[in-house]
Write an enzyme that holds these catalytic residues in place. Structure first.
Site, PDB file in Angstrom:
ATOM      1  N   LYS A  87       0.848  -1.203   0.000  1.00  0.00           N
ATOM      2  CA  LYS A  87       0.000   0.000   0.000  1.00  0.00           C
ATOM      3  C   LYS A  87       0.875   1.241   0.000  1.00  0.00           C
ATOM      4  O   LYS A  87       2.042   1.205   0.390  1.00  0.00           O
ATOM      5  CB  LYS A  87      -0.940   0.027   1.201  1.00  0.00           C
ATOM      6  CG  LYS A  87      -0.278  -0.058   2.592  1.00  0.00           C
ATOM      7  CD  LYS A  87       0.152   1.235   3.227  1.00  0.00           C
ATOM      8  CE  LYS A  87       0.645   1.050   4.662  1.00  0.00           C
ATOM      9  NZ  LYS A  87       1.440   2.151   5.196  1.00  0.00           N
ATOM     10  N   PRO A 140       9.276  -5.125   0.987  1.00  0.00           N
ATOM     11  CA  PRO A 140      10.087  -5.101   2.207  1.00  0.00           C
ATOM     12  C   PRO A 140       9.237  -4.908   3.449  1.00  0.00           C
ATOM     13  O   PRO A 140       8.166  -4.284   3.389  1.00  0.00           O
ATOM     14  CB  PRO A 140      11.036  -3.915   1.989  1.00  0.00           C
ATOM     15  CG  PRO A 140      10.451  -3.111   0.884  1.00  0.00           C
ATOM     16  CD  PRO A 140       9.570  -4.016   0.075  1.00  0.00           C
ATOM     17  N   VAL A 141       9.671  -5.483   4.573  1.00  0.00           N
ATOM     18  CA  VAL A 141       8.904  -5.345   5.822  1.00  0.00           C
ATOM     19  C   VAL A 141       9.411  -4.138   6.612  1.00  0.00           C
ATOM     20  O   VAL A 141      10.538  -3.686   6.410  1.00  0.00           O
ATOM     21  CB  VAL A 141       9.003  -6.616   6.717  1.00  0.00           C
ATOM     22  CG1 VAL A 141       8.215  -7.746   6.113  1.00  0.00           C
ATOM     23  CG2 VAL A 141      10.440  -7.003   6.957  1.00  0.00           C
ATOM     24  N   ALA A 142       8.565  -3.647   7.502  1.00  0.00           N
ATOM     25  CA  ALA A 142       8.877  -2.482   8.336  1.00  0.00           C
ATOM     26  C   ALA A 142       9.397  -1.329   7.477  1.00  0.00           C
ATOM     27  O   ALA A 142      10.369  -0.658   7.792  1.00  0.00           O
ATOM     28  CB  ALA A 142       9.894  -2.842   9.425  1.00  0.00           C
ATOM     29  N   GLY A 144       3.169  -1.688   4.295  1.00  0.00           N
ATOM     30  CA  GLY A 144       2.120  -2.605   4.753  1.00  0.00           C
ATOM     31  C   GLY A 144       2.370  -4.056   4.384  1.00  0.00           C
ATOM     32  O   GLY A 144       1.424  -4.850   4.367  1.00  0.00           O
ATOM     33  N   GLY A 160       3.709  -6.782   5.817  1.00  0.00           N
ATOM     34  CA  GLY A 160       3.272  -7.819   6.761  1.00  0.00           C
ATOM     35  C   GLY A 160       1.761  -7.824   6.923  1.00  0.00           C
ATOM     36  O   GLY A 160       1.135  -8.889   6.992  1.00  0.00           O
ATOM     37  N   SER A 161       1.149  -6.641   6.974  1.00  0.00           N
ATOM     38  CA  SER A 161      -0.306  -6.543   7.176  1.00  0.00           C
ATOM     39  C   SER A 161      -1.070  -7.127   5.991  1.00  0.00           C
ATOM     40  O   SER A 161      -2.099  -7.780   6.158  1.00  0.00           O
ATOM     41  CB  SER A 161      -0.720  -5.080   7.333  1.00  0.00           C
ATOM     42  OG  SER A 161       0.011  -4.485   8.370  1.00  0.00           O
ATOM     43  N   ASP A 169      -3.164  -1.877  10.057  1.00  0.00           N
ATOM     44  CA  ASP A 169      -3.315  -1.744   8.606  1.00  0.00           C
ATOM     45  C   ASP A 169      -4.074  -2.905   7.976  1.00  0.00           C
ATOM     46  O   ASP A 169      -4.419  -2.846   6.795  1.00  0.00           O
ATOM     47  CB  ASP A 169      -1.929  -1.680   7.933  1.00  0.00           C
ATOM     48  CG  ASP A 169      -1.305  -0.294   8.011  1.00  0.00           C
ATOM     49  OD1 ASP A 169      -2.049   0.683   8.250  1.00  0.00           O
ATOM     50  OD2 ASP A 169      -0.079  -0.195   7.824  1.00  0.00           O
TER      51      ASP A 169
HETATM   52  O1  C5P Z   1      -1.379  -2.080  14.997  1.00  0.00           O
HETATM   53  P1  C5P Z   1       0.072  -2.257  14.715  1.00  0.00           P
HETATM   54  O2  C5P Z   1       0.621  -3.539  15.294  1.00  0.00           O
HETATM   55  O3  C5P Z   1       0.438  -2.082  13.286  1.00  0.00           O
HETATM   56  O4  C5P Z   1       0.768  -1.061  15.485  1.00  0.00           O
HETATM   57  C1  C5P Z   1       2.090  -1.089  15.917  1.00  0.00           C
HETATM   58  C2  C5P Z   1       2.273   0.001  16.948  1.00  0.00           C
HETATM   59  O5  C5P Z   1       2.220   1.295  16.323  1.00  0.00           O
HETATM   60  C3  C5P Z   1       1.235   0.051  18.033  1.00  0.00           C
HETATM   61  O6  C5P Z   1       1.579  -0.762  19.117  1.00  0.00           O
HETATM   62  C4  C5P Z   1       1.226   1.513  18.435  1.00  0.00           C
HETATM   63  O7  C5P Z   1       2.303   1.759  19.302  1.00  0.00           O
HETATM   64  C5  C5P Z   1       1.538   2.214  17.138  1.00  0.00           C
HETATM   65  N1  C5P Z   1       0.330   2.710  16.451  1.00  0.00           N
HETATM   66  C6  C5P Z   1      -0.318   3.836  16.930  1.00  0.00           C
HETATM   67  N2  C5P Z   1      -1.444   4.282  16.290  1.00  0.00           N
HETATM   68  C7  C5P Z   1      -1.918   3.644  15.193  1.00  0.00           C
HETATM   69  C8  C5P Z   1      -1.261   2.506  14.687  1.00  0.00           C
HETATM   70  C9  C5P Z   1      -0.144   2.056  15.357  1.00  0.00           C
HETATM   71  O8  C5P Z   1       0.097   4.434  17.924  1.00  0.00           O
HETATM   72  N3  C5P Z   1      -3.003   4.118  14.583  1.00  0.00           N
END
Ligand code: C5P
Length: 343
Positions: A20, A114-116, A120, A122-123, A156
């Site tokens: 994405k 690529p991840v991280a 997106g 991994g998502s 995501d």
């Molecule tokens: O949901 P996900 O695992 O992708 O989020 C990783 C981290 O990013 C969460 O633990 C949170 O610290 C941060 N995050 C956030 N607000 C979001 C999405 C992610 O603070 N809308």
């Protein structure tokens, strides 16, 4: 379980897991649960991973995952394995062989995103893993259940379930489908430094004060873009907006604070290409738009040379991943009948 086709051949459920791009990403506040509330217009790209899921061998005791392409560990915390396990738990109560759980699956992931990296990767794998696992077990879930399952796997993931351009709000769980870009969508050049950035770390840096001086700007642009897309926006009109979209990601200063050289890389890219350069999601992937894929491919060759001869500053270890792709349209509804995906 009917995951063998006619003649007993194993059925493979094959899913494209697109990357994405966040055209905008406004952080609009902090929620009671610690997450940040977002307003983000997101589009799928044609660049994607390919996930294949099939029934495990009769003696299998657990799900397995093999990854090819970009290197990453197939550890139990991999989102594909987590998504399969969470889907199994969700359907266990109504499973026809209960108390036996839905049987182990074999997953293969051809990794190209690529991840991280803010794309997106991994998502998207998690979203298609839910879908492919349900197909392999020849069962379904209500859309609300699937949505909750997706949100439990990552912010995501609900976007990827929706399968097309969307306005994403909340922490990512509210997804308003938007029409596809009209006509030819822009091609996109991605420059992804080999420096994984954990989303959590980027939000933490944001919460710690790494922000733009003008806090409402991204939200204003994001709101406007969402309205334009609802009304119908052509690829050419989107290209014209590139400069303001490049300024409409509230996580840029936070990513730059964690990735030394990222801001310099963006400036160098802008000078070399003469185009606005944005950041996708929590970064560090940078993007620029091109009218055609041919032009984008030309830019990729040019930028790879520039990275090799030092005209692009290095961020992380080694030269960045440079790729051409295109904004993708809504995916057609999939056929999940066993046998339909037989390869
Ligand atoms: O949901 P996900 O695992 O992708 O989020 C990783 C981290 O990013 C969460 O633990 C949170 O610290 C941060 N995050 C956030 N607000 C979001 C999405 C992610 O603070 N809308």
């Amino acid at each position: 379980m009917s995951t063998t086709g006619a003649g007993g051949a194993r059925v493979h459920f094959v899913r494209l897991a697109p990357a994405k791009l966040n055209l905008t990403l406004a952080v609009v506040g902090r929620r009671g649960d610690g997450y940040h509330a977002l307003h983000s217009v997101m589009v799928p790209l044609s660049l994607g991973d390919v996930l294949t899921v099939s029934a495990g061998p009769a003696r299998a005791t657990h799900d397995s995952l093999r990854i090819t392409g970009l290197t990453m560990p197939a550890a139990p915390d991999n989102l594909v394995l987590r998504a399969i396990a969470a889907t199994r738990a969700q359907i266990a109560a109504t499973w026809h062989d209960a108390p036996d759980p839905p049987p182990p699956l074999v997953a293969r992931l051809a990794k190209r995103v690529p991840v991280a990296a803010g794309l997106g990767g991994g998502s998207s794998d998690a979203a298609v893993a839910i879908d492919a696992a349900l197909a392999a077990w020849a069962t379904t879930l209500d859309p609300e259940e699937t949505g909750a399952l997706a949100a439990s796997l990552g912010s995501d993931v609900p976007f990827f379930l929706a399968g097309g351009a969307a306005l994403v709000t909340g922490r990512g769980e509210f997804v308003e489908a938007l029409p596809d870009i009209e006509g030819e969508p822009p091609a996109v050049v991605l420059v992804s430094p080999r420096l994984p950035l954990a989303t959590s770390a980027v939000f933490k840096a944001y919460a710690g004060g790494a922000r733009w001086r003008d806090p409402g700007r991204a939200m204003e642009i994001s709101n406007r873009l969402a309205a334009q897309m609802r009304a119908g926006l052509t690829g050419a009109a989107l290209m014209v907006l590139a400069e303001e979209l490049a300024a409409a990601n509230d996580l840029r200063p936070a990513a730059a604070s964690l990735a030394p050289g990222l801001a310099d890389l963006a400036t160098a890219l802008q000078k070399l290409t003469g185009r606005p350069v944005g950041q996708s999601g929590s970064g560090p992937t940078l993007w620029s738009f091109y009218a055609t894929v041919a032009e984008a491919r030309h830019a990729v060759r040019f930028l790879r040379r520039a990275a090799a001869d030092g005209r692009l500053p290095l961020v992380g270890i080694g030269e960045p991943l440079v790729a051409a792709t295109i904004i993708a349209g809504r995916q057609q509804p999939r056929t999940t009948r066993p046998g339909a995906d037989h390869r």
